[in-house]
Design a protein around this motif. Sequence first.
Motif, short mmCIF file in Angstrom:
data_model
loop_
_atom_site.label_atom_id
_atom_site.label_comp_id
_atom_site.label_asym_id
_atom_site.label_seq_id
_atom_site.Cartn_x
_atom_site.Cartn_y
_atom_site.Cartn_z
N LYS A 25 -72.43 41.50 -18.52
CA LYS A 25 -73.46 40.89 -17.69
C LYS A 25 -74.36 41.95 -17.09
N GLY A 26 -75.65 41.70 -17.17
CA GLY A 26 -76.62 42.61 -16.58
C GLY A 26 -76.85 43.90 -17.35
N SER A 27 -76.37 43.97 -18.60
CA SER A 27 -76.57 45.19 -19.39
C SER A 27 -76.65 44.81 -20.87
N SER A 28 -76.84 45.83 -21.68
CA SER A 28 -76.81 45.62 -23.12
C SER A 28 -75.55 46.23 -23.74
N THR A 29 -74.59 46.59 -22.89
CA THR A 29 -73.34 47.20 -23.36
C THR A 29 -72.49 46.16 -24.08
N PRO A 30 -72.07 46.45 -25.30
CA PRO A 30 -71.20 45.49 -26.01
C PRO A 30 -69.95 45.19 -25.18
N TYR A 31 -69.55 43.93 -25.17
CA TYR A 31 -68.43 43.49 -24.36
C TYR A 31 -67.13 44.19 -24.74
N ILE A 32 -66.99 44.58 -25.98
CA ILE A 32 -65.76 45.25 -26.42
C ILE A 32 -65.52 46.52 -25.61
N ALA A 33 -66.57 47.14 -25.07
CA ALA A 33 -66.39 48.34 -24.25
C ALA A 33 -65.53 48.03 -23.02
N HIS A 34 -65.74 46.89 -22.42
CA HIS A 34 -64.93 46.47 -21.26
C HIS A 34 -63.47 46.28 -21.69
N LEU A 35 -63.27 45.62 -22.80
CA LEU A 35 -61.91 45.35 -23.27
C LEU A 35 -61.17 46.64 -23.62
N LEU A 36 -61.87 47.57 -24.26
CA LEU A 36 -61.28 48.87 -24.57
C LEU A 36 -60.94 49.63 -23.29
N SER A 37 -61.81 49.55 -22.30
CA SER A 37 -61.57 50.23 -21.04
C SER A 37 -60.33 49.68 -20.34
N VAL A 38 -60.21 48.37 -20.29
CA VAL A 38 -59.04 47.77 -19.64
C VAL A 38 -57.76 48.18 -20.38
N SER A 39 -57.78 48.08 -21.69
CA SER A 39 -56.60 48.45 -22.47
C SER A 39 -56.25 49.92 -22.27
N SER A 40 -57.25 50.78 -22.25
CA SER A 40 -57.02 52.21 -22.02
C SER A 40 -56.42 52.47 -20.65
N ARG A 41 -56.93 51.79 -19.65
CA ARG A 41 -56.40 51.97 -18.29
C ARG A 41 -54.97 51.47 -18.18
N VAL A 42 -54.66 50.39 -18.88
CA VAL A 42 -53.28 49.88 -18.90
C VAL A 42 -52.36 50.95 -19.48
N LEU A 43 -52.74 51.52 -20.62
CA LEU A 43 -51.91 52.55 -21.25
C LEU A 43 -51.80 53.79 -20.36
N SER A 44 -52.90 54.19 -19.75
CA SER A 44 -52.89 55.37 -18.88
C SER A 44 -52.01 55.18 -17.65
N ALA A 45 -51.84 53.94 -17.24
CA ALA A 45 -51.00 53.63 -16.08
C ALA A 45 -49.54 53.44 -16.46
N GLY A 46 -49.22 53.66 -17.75
CA GLY A 46 -47.83 53.53 -18.18
C GLY A 46 -47.46 52.16 -18.67
N GLY A 47 -48.46 51.32 -18.93
CA GLY A 47 -48.18 49.98 -19.44
C GLY A 47 -47.61 50.00 -20.84
N THR A 48 -47.06 48.88 -21.23
CA THR A 48 -46.47 48.72 -22.56
C THR A 48 -47.54 48.35 -23.58
N GLU A 49 -47.14 48.38 -24.84
CA GLU A 49 -48.06 47.94 -25.89
C GLU A 49 -48.44 46.48 -25.69
N VAL A 50 -47.49 45.65 -25.30
CA VAL A 50 -47.78 44.24 -25.04
C VAL A 50 -48.86 44.12 -23.98
N GLN A 51 -48.75 44.87 -22.90
CA GLN A 51 -49.76 44.83 -21.84
C GLN A 51 -51.09 45.38 -22.32
N ALA A 52 -51.06 46.41 -23.15
CA ALA A 52 -52.31 46.98 -23.69
C ALA A 52 -53.00 45.99 -24.62
N ILE A 53 -52.22 45.28 -25.42
CA ILE A 53 -52.80 44.24 -26.29
C ILE A 53 -53.39 43.14 -25.42
#
Length: 161
Positions: A25-53
């Motif tokens: 919203k409010g940009s031209s950034t592809p939405y997948i960038a948000h999803l990749l960011s969330v998944s990356s942050r989950v993994l960086s915080a020690g989350g599991t593969e299930v949580q990253a998916i």
Amino acid sequence: MMALSKLYDEALVYASDLHRTQVRKGSSTPYIAHLLSVSSRVLSAGGTEVQAIAGLLHDTAEDQGGQATLDEVRKRFGSDVAQIVADCTDSWVEPTPAWRPRKEVYLSLLPKKPTSSLLVPCRQGRQCRSDTERLSQHRRRIVAPLYRWARRDHLVLPRAQ
């Protein structure tokens, strides 16, 4: 180091396909960038593969077909991923209700969610800093930043348990 399985790759392709035409919203950034960011942050915080998916797929039901899409997520990626996606979904209806009342209800329900579901919403956007404590720590330390964010934006929520 945790190696991710091919199931993660499949989830990435599935999320990309579902959200291909969306932008932030409010940009031209592809939405997948948000999803990749969330998944990356989950993994960086020690989350599991299930949580990253689930981080990759957390908006699928909300933005891309509701219950039918959640059923497909369950079939393809398992019930644990589907539960986290369901717990991250703040609207099951179209058109989506107004932002503020929708978020007030969503945030009020977070303390009742399973601990395994809290890392994904905690890693989204501005709710938490990237250095928020790991999921293995006390539940209240994960939910508390969400309440601080809500108070800052003047949302009315019940007290965290």
